[in-house]
Design a protein around this motif. Sequence first.
Motif, PDB file in Angstrom:
ATOM      1  N   GLU A 279     -45.980  21.628  49.541  1.00  0.00           N
ATOM      2  CA  GLU A 279     -47.121  21.513  49.879  1.00  0.00           C
ATOM      3  C   GLU A 279     -47.832  19.968  49.382  1.00  0.00           C
ATOM      4  N   CYS A 280     -48.346  19.027  50.898  1.00  0.00           N
ATOM      5  CA  CYS A 280     -48.869  17.935  50.397  1.00  0.00           C
ATOM      6  C   CYS A 280     -50.205  17.902  51.087  1.00  0.00           C
TER       7      CYS A 280
ATOM      8  N   ALA B 141     -47.748  21.860  54.894  1.00  0.00           N
ATOM      9  CA  ALA B 141     -46.256  22.124  54.480  1.00  0.00           C
ATOM     10  C   ALA B 141     -45.222  21.052  54.730  1.00  0.00           C
ATOM     11  N   THR B 142     -44.369  20.435  53.726  1.00  0.00           N
ATOM     12  CA  THR B 142     -43.748  19.268  54.069  1.00  0.00           C
ATOM     13  C   THR B 142     -42.318  19.466  53.627  1.00  0.00           C
TER      14      THR B 142
ATOM     15  N   VAL C 291     -41.688  16.781  41.709  1.00  0.00           N
ATOM     16  CA  VAL C 291     -40.601  15.993  41.614  1.00  0.00           C
ATOM     17  C   VAL C 291     -40.106  15.423  43.164  1.00  0.00           C
ATOM     18  N   LEU C 292     -40.897  15.992  44.246  1.00  0.00           N
ATOM     19  CA  LEU C 292     -40.711  15.717  45.375  1.00  0.00           C
ATOM     20  C   LEU C 292     -42.093  15.256  46.090  1.00  0.00           C
ATOM     21  N   SER C 293     -42.544  14.795  45.147  1.00  0.00           N
ATOM     22  CA  SER C 293     -44.173  14.244  45.505  1.00  0.00           C
ATOM     23  C   SER C 293     -44.036  13.411  46.619  1.00  0.00           C
ATOM     24  N   THR C 294     -44.869  13.434  47.712  1.00  0.00           N
ATOM     25  CA  THR C 294     -44.519  12.437  48.845  1.00  0.00           C
ATOM     26  C   THR C 294     -45.776  11.344  48.695  1.00  0.00           C
TER      27      THR C 294
END
Length: 202
Positions: free
Chosen positions: A94-95, A99-100, A154-157
Amino acid sequence: MQIKEEEMNPITERDVQQYLTFMIGAEEYAVSLLKVKEIIEYDTITEVPKTPEWVRGVINLRGSVVPVIDLAVKFRQSPSVAGKLTCIVITEIECEGEATVMGVMADSVRQVIDLKPQEIEEPPSFGTRVKVDYLLGMARAGKKFCLILDTEKVLSTDELLELPDSVAEPENLEPGDVSEEVPAVVDASLGGAEEPSESSPE
């Protein structure tokens, strides 16, 4: 007797969570299975300029551009080398409430494990290549520990905000298919259009 067992083991099936484990280098990592959409074979990845070094590139997943992250680089290791077992774990995070979809490059996928809350230990404050902020905890995997990743962090956009504006879908674009919804700038390595100037006609 059954009542005593229930009192001694209050953990129910709802408390057990499933995690997908995979290898990056010599370390085993895990992510919540609820965050995993699918696992695909490693295939051609299009490099995108001006993105962080841990962004391997993008793939065309059924018409959608999906960034592929090389966690080895993000964890300050040597870049992953594609092999026969290399795959891409497609995850959804979630960003800002939306949803991403992101891809994670893995040297190999190991297994799906069930973990109870008491089987997850606090992440160590030292001794790992991974920032503590990236970890939810760790669980025993044989003689070693499996590090459980917080996919949202860890997968932050935050560092990928420019990506959607710098690349269009790398494949399956036919002449005349470009619409207002498709970014006008295309990766030069694909032989597409270069970045338009302000004086370019519409």
